[in-house]
Design an enzyme around this catalytic site. Structure first.
Site, PDB file in Angstrom:
ATOM      1  N   SER A   7       0.709  80.217  12.591  1.00  0.00           N
ATOM      2  CA  SER A   7       1.634  81.326  12.851  1.00  0.00           C
ATOM      3  C   SER A   7       1.504  82.430  11.806  1.00  0.00           C
ATOM      4  O   SER A   7       1.875  83.565  12.065  1.00  0.00           O
ATOM      5  CB  SER A   7       3.081  80.814  12.889  1.00  0.00           C
ATOM      6  OG  SER A   7       3.373  80.074  11.729  1.00  0.00           O
ATOM      7  N   ARG A   8       0.994  82.061  10.644  1.00  0.00           N
ATOM      8  CA  ARG A   8       0.943  83.045   9.554  1.00  0.00           C
ATOM      9  C   ARG A   8      -0.304  82.814   8.701  1.00  0.00           C
ATOM     10  O   ARG A   8      -1.011  81.826   8.886  1.00  0.00           O
ATOM     11  CB  ARG A   8       2.172  82.882   8.641  1.00  0.00           C
ATOM     12  CG  ARG A   8       3.476  83.151   9.327  1.00  0.00           C
ATOM     13  CD  ARG A   8       4.660  82.989   8.393  1.00  0.00           C
ATOM     14  NE  ARG A   8       5.072  81.601   8.200  1.00  0.00           N
ATOM     15  CZ  ARG A   8       5.193  80.996   7.023  1.00  0.00           C
ATOM     16  NH1 ARG A   8       4.879  81.628   5.919  1.00  0.00           N
ATOM     17  NH2 ARG A   8       5.589  79.744   6.944  1.00  0.00           N
ATOM     18  N   TYR A  22       0.653  68.753  -4.723  1.00  0.00           N
ATOM     19  CA  TYR A  22      -0.265  69.605  -3.942  1.00  0.00           C
ATOM     20  C   TYR A  22      -1.724  69.249  -4.240  1.00  0.00           C
ATOM     21  O   TYR A  22      -2.538  69.107  -3.332  1.00  0.00           O
ATOM     22  CB  TYR A  22       0.027  71.058  -4.304  1.00  0.00           C
ATOM     23  CG  TYR A  22      -0.704  72.102  -3.487  1.00  0.00           C
ATOM     24  CD1 TYR A  22      -0.373  72.338  -2.156  1.00  0.00           C
ATOM     25  CD2 TYR A  22      -1.707  72.876  -4.060  1.00  0.00           C
ATOM     26  CE1 TYR A  22      -1.018  73.326  -1.422  1.00  0.00           C
ATOM     27  CE2 TYR A  22      -2.360  73.864  -3.339  1.00  0.00           C
ATOM     28  CZ  TYR A  22      -2.009  74.091  -2.022  1.00  0.00           C
ATOM     29  OH  TYR A  22      -2.664  75.074  -1.294  1.00  0.00           O
TER      30      TYR A  22
END
Ligand code: NAP
Length: 245
Positions: free
Chosen positions: A16-17, A157
């Protein structure tokens, strides 16, 4: 519009982005039918679809959390049923929850590892089964420079992104003889919502090219890895980071 007979099909998670959107648009330029996955931002996903069509491809948006096994299973069952051939899967969805390790609550550890690694598992397994039947396909996962060298405040991460590399290399060797290629792209700092709070100026100083990257510069490498031009490349990690390391 619907999928044309000669369209190849790609699934891009987190499209979406940011980088995922750029990948969707880049693949649309190659006439892919792009399945645009996202978690919550309906308006942004609709905008990606508009850009995919403007680029000459077509596609659809599919909203589900890649880390939620039941949701992902339902969505993937439907996709696999409707599309007899899946040419490419891009495992791009990712989140950050930065903290020094000793301050990091379990929820921050789990959300980052879950989105990246459970997401990889939930998406790659059904697609790989289909690719083994069709005897072709390309899977590209978006790791990070943090997965290669670590990063203070990003143990979760870095672990998730290093995990993607280990999993991809392992599976690549399991299916290399079956016509399926599995690779990883490791971006450096790329201009998206994800880095809006990062100290960009400070980081820019350690990038040899002296600037952060654009999502399109990552997308171009993904497009290459999905193409026949990359027919002898599997199990590799390609860095797109302006010369870091
Ligand atoms: P971004 O702008 O924050 O976009 C993240 C995308 O992932 C959004 O489309 C979001 O959907 C989606 N998403 C998040 N969690 C999801 C989930 N559980 N299920 C499905 N979709 C989910 O991030 P970005 O910068 O483009 O990053 C894309 C990938 O590149 C990530 O894996 C990131 O770790 C990696 N990367 C980024 C950089 C960087 O500097 N930007 C550097 C190295 C690697 P919604 O819009 O619905 O929230």
């Amino acid at each position: 519009m619907t999928q044309g007979a000669d369209n190849r099909v790609a699934i891009v998670t987190g499209a979406s982005r940011g980088i995922g959107r750029a990948i969707a648009v880049e693949l649309a330029g190659e006439k892919y039918y792009v399945i645009i996955n996202y978690k919550s931002n309906d308006q942004a996903a609709a905008e990606t679809l508009g850009r995919v069509r403007a680029a000459g491809g077509d596609g659809e948006t599919v909203k589900f959390d890649v880390a939620d096994t039941a949701e992902a299973e339902r969505a993937m069952e439907d996709i696999v049923k409707r599309f007899p051939v899946i040419d490419a899967l891009i495992n791009n969805a990712g989140v950050t929850a930065d903290n020094l390790f000793l301050m990091m609550p379990e929820a921050e550890w789990d959300s980052v590892i879950g989105t990246t690694l459970k997401g990889f598992y939930n998406m790659t397994k059904p697609v790989l089964k289909r690719m083994l039947r069709q005897k072709k396909g390309s899977i590209v996962s978006i790791s990070s420079v943090a997965g290669l060298i670590g990063n203070k405040g990003q143990a979760n991460y870095a672990a998730a992104k290093a995990g993607l590399i280990g999993a991809s290399r392992s599976i690549a060797s399991e299916v290399a003889k079956k016509g399926i290629r599995i690779n990883v792209v490791a971006p450096g700092l790329i201009e998206t919502d994800m880095i809006k709070d990062a100290p960009v100026e400070m980081i820019t100083n350690i990038i040899p090219m002296g600037r952060i990257g654009k999502p399109e510069e990552v997308a171009a490498v993904v497009r290459f890895l999905c193409s026949d031009d990359a027919s002898y490349i599997t199990g590799q990690v390609i860095s797109v980071n302006g010369g870091m390391m």
